[in-house]
Scaffold this motif. Sequence first.
Motif, mmCIF file in Angstrom:
data_model
loop_
_atom_site.group_PDB
_atom_site.id
_atom_site.type_symbol
_atom_site.label_atom_id
_atom_site.label_comp_id
_atom_site.label_asym_id
_atom_site.label_seq_id
_atom_site.Cartn_x
_atom_site.Cartn_y
_atom_site.Cartn_z
ATOM 1 N N PHE A 1 0.789 -1.240 0.000
ATOM 2 C CA PHE A 1 0.000 0.000 0.000
ATOM 3 C C PHE A 1 0.821 1.290 0.000
ATOM 4 N N ASN A 2 2.132 1.163 0.017
ATOM 5 C CA ASN A 2 2.943 2.382 0.137
ATOM 6 C C ASN A 2 3.600 2.794 -1.176
ATOM 7 N N ASN A 3 3.071 2.291 -2.303
ATOM 8 C CA ASN A 3 3.687 2.674 -3.582
ATOM 9 C C ASN A 3 2.683 3.366 -4.508
ATOM 10 N N ASN A 4 3.200 3.875 -5.622
ATOM 11 C CA ASN A 4 2.364 4.666 -6.535
ATOM 12 C C ASN A 4 1.270 3.834 -7.196
ATOM 13 N N TRP A 5 1.503 2.525 -7.366
ATOM 14 C CA TRP A 5 0.481 1.712 -8.020
ATOM 15 C C TRP A 5 -0.720 1.458 -7.118
ATOM 16 N N TRP A 6 -0.449 1.246 -5.836
ATOM 17 C CA TRP A 6 -1.575 1.045 -4.906
ATOM 18 C C TRP A 6 -2.467 2.285 -4.927
ATOM 19 N N ALA A 7 -1.832 3.451 -4.878
ATOM 20 C CA ALA A 7 -2.596 4.705 -4.901
ATOM 21 C C ALA A 7 -3.397 4.818 -6.206
ATOM 22 N N TRP A 8 -2.772 4.474 -7.296
ATOM 23 C CA TRP A 8 -3.407 4.539 -8.624
ATOM 24 C C TRP A 8 -4.637 3.631 -8.690
ATOM 25 N N GLU A 9 -4.521 2.458 -8.090
ATOM 26 C CA GLU A 9 -5.642 1.496 -8.102
ATOM 27 C C GLU A 9 -6.860 2.029 -7.351
ATOM 28 N N GLN A 10 -6.616 2.950 -6.400
ATOM 29 C CA GLN A 10 -7.748 3.478 -5.613
ATOM 30 C C GLN A 10 -8.533 4.528 -6.402
ATOM 31 N N GLU A 11 -7.931 5.050 -7.502
ATOM 32 C CA GLU A 11 -8.631 6.080 -8.289
ATOM 33 C C GLU A 11 -9.607 5.405 -9.241
ATOM 34 N N SER A 12 -10.825 5.967 -9.354
ATOM 35 C CA SER A 12 -11.799 5.270 -10.197
ATOM 36 C C SER A 12 -11.413 5.417 -11.672
ATOM 37 N N GLY A 13 -11.689 4.369 -12.422
ATOM 38 C CA GLY A 13 -11.463 4.398 -13.865
ATOM 39 C C GLY A 13 -10.041 4.067 -14.294
ATOM 40 N N ARG A 14 -9.159 3.821 -13.343
ATOM 41 C CA ARG A 14 -7.764 3.562 -13.740
ATOM 42 C C ARG A 14 -7.539 2.112 -14.162
ATOM 43 N N ILE A 15 -8.215 1.176 -13.485
ATOM 44 C CA ILE A 15 -7.974 -0.247 -13.729
ATOM 45 C C ILE A 15 -9.257 -0.879 -14.276
ATOM 46 N N LEU A 16 -9.104 -1.728 -15.262
ATOM 47 C CA LEU A 16 -10.248 -2.411 -15.867
ATOM 48 C C LEU A 16 -11.114 -3.069 -14.789
ATOM 49 N N ASN A 17 -12.397 -2.901 -14.883
ATOM 50 C CA ASN A 17 -13.372 -3.465 -13.929
ATOM 51 C C ASN A 17 -13.208 -2.924 -12.518
ATOM 52 N N GLY A 18 -12.376 -1.900 -12.326
ATOM 53 C CA GLY A 18 -12.124 -1.420 -10.967
ATOM 54 C C GLY A 18 -11.352 -2.441 -10.127
ATOM 55 N N ASP A 19 -10.681 -3.369 -10.779
ATOM 56 C CA ASP A 19 -9.922 -4.397 -10.044
ATOM 57 C C ASP A 19 -8.828 -3.759 -9.187
ATOM 58 N N LYS A 20 -8.452 -4.488 -8.133
ATOM 59 C CA LYS A 20 -7.362 -4.029 -7.254
ATOM 60 C C LYS A 20 -6.403 -5.179 -7.026
ATOM 61 N N SER A 21 -5.155 -4.838 -6.740
ATOM 62 C CA SER A 21 -4.177 -5.921 -6.521
ATOM 63 C C SER A 21 -4.509 -6.660 -5.221
ATOM 64 N N GLY A 22 -5.033 -5.959 -4.221
ATOM 65 C CA GLY A 22 -5.475 -6.607 -2.980
ATOM 66 C C GLY A 22 -4.412 -7.500 -2.368
ATOM 67 N N ALA A 23 -4.800 -8.739 -2.106
ATOM 68 C CA ALA A 23 -3.839 -9.691 -1.516
ATOM 69 C C ALA A 23 -2.956 -10.322 -2.586
ATOM 70 N N ALA A 24 -3.270 -10.034 -3.861
ATOM 71 C CA ALA A 24 -2.531 -10.610 -5.001
ATOM 72 C C ALA A 24 -2.350 -12.116 -4.798
ATOM 73 N N CYS A 25 -1.118 -12.617 -4.835
ATOM 74 C CA CYS A 25 -0.899 -14.071 -4.623
ATOM 75 C C CYS A 25 -0.414 -14.328 -3.199
ATOM 76 N N ASP A 26 -0.475 -13.280 -2.389
ATOM 77 C CA ASP A 26 -0.144 -13.374 -0.962
ATOM 78 C C ASP A 26 1.300 -13.829 -0.702
ATOM 79 N N TRP A 27 2.210 -13.390 -1.543
ATOM 80 C CA TRP A 27 3.611 -13.743 -1.290
ATOM 81 C C TRP A 27 4.136 -13.043 -0.051
ATOM 82 N N TRP A 28 3.597 -11.827 0.205
ATOM 83 C CA TRP A 28 4.093 -11.139 1.407
ATOM 84 C C TRP A 28 3.625 -11.865 2.661
ATOM 85 N N GLY A 29 2.490 -12.550 2.518
ATOM 86 C CA GLY A 29 1.996 -13.374 3.624
ATOM 87 C C GLY A 29 2.706 -14.720 3.711
#
Length: 442
Positions: free
Chosen positions: A28-56
């Motif tokens: 959540f601390n990078n430019n892409w996370w911020a970009w994903e929160q803006e409407s219309g930036r990502i197809l279907n409003g998708d978000k990376s979210g937990a992605a593949c949970d590698w950080w977990g």
Amino acid sequence: MAQAIFHFPRGFLWGAATSSHQVEGHNFNNNWWAWEQESGRILNGDKSGAACDWWGGRWREDFDRAAEGGQNAHRFSIEWSRIQPVPDKWDESALDRYREMARGLYERNMTPLVTLHHFTEPLWISEMGGWENEAVIEPFVRYVRKAVEALKEFVNLWVTINEPNVLAVSAYLWGTFPPGKKDMGATLRVMVNLAKAHAAAYHAIHEVQRTARVGMAHHLRPMLPTRAWSPFDRLSAGLLSGLFNDFFARGAQEGILRLPGRRIRLSNGANTQDFIGINYYTQDLVTFDLSKPGDLFGRRYFPAEAQLSETNFIANLPQGMFWSLNWARRFSLPIIITENGVEDSQDKLRPRYLIEHLHQVWRAVNFNYPVKGYFHWSLVDNFEWERGWTQRFGLWELDVQTLARRKRSSVDLYAEICKQNGISSETTARFAPQLFEKLFPN
Ligand code: IFM
């Protein structure tokens, strides 16, 4: 039935490639996370979210899958925004986690190739003006030194910047990546700064680790004139290809950046690659078109007869892989295919695409092109930037809700190739029978 095998050289690196933001989750601390929160930036409003949970921690099970599938290498990237969340703070626990991942590969007998910048940067770098501001090079190099120092026990293959051409064009010309600009002047400034950053990082890495092998992952998109006889088609294809394909690689070889109408000499820029990384997916035909000055008068499209991927993003044109390897050969350096793959949720085209592209790699090897490894994009479905979750590049399918992994048939295909260190007639007959006669004629 012909029984034959296209062998690859001993010690060939077989792996898959991933990138931090696309697989880690909660970045959540990078430019892409911020970009994903803006409407219309990502197809279907998708978000990376937990992605593949590698950080977990789920990188462990995915590395196990890769190792069981005969892969002896893996390319992953580390996240600047985790390692340096604010300018005056290093997060040692983040570095420890990346060390654990690198060690995890080492323990599985897999060679790590680490990318230091793969499209994302900390928010505080964006607040400085991002790559438009030459002043970001200095903190980038400090971060690179810190990361290499921390990981050098397990890693000596480095990519400084992934696809600097795609980054510059998507973020500053097409507006599809943050900060979403559409400005040719800014694009060229960013290209120059990225080239300078690569050169500075190259020297910094070698200062920290004498044995390091450092390169860039160049996204190559062959652009061929539609009508080879037409000087106009040749001109626009040449201009586009020169700027998109050649700018960074030639710059890092010669220390000269060639922009339309001017050249910039980098005093520390020459011979700043130890290998050439190639990301090849598809190629274009280019027709001269006066209505496209912003695209250097070139209209790009796929050949009408080409087989297209699920979302029409990629045309299956394996000859472009050979073109790319031939392009890379001119630098007289080892070549690593740092990415190649296709989006295909149903795994209908992937087996064929994989075999046909690797066959072209094998051809190049037989002409003594110094190809040292191949990294498939990607190991498991992951967050595909502005296209969100609509494109599935994984050998393994990911259920984004439950995070369950499911095997596609390409998993077994790629495992056979990796374990045999080659493409056999039996493998081809089983996974892509339509190619059999072409590849193994009687
Ligand atoms: O997912 C991307 C990757 O981040 C960079 N190269 C192309 C891939 C597929 O679009």
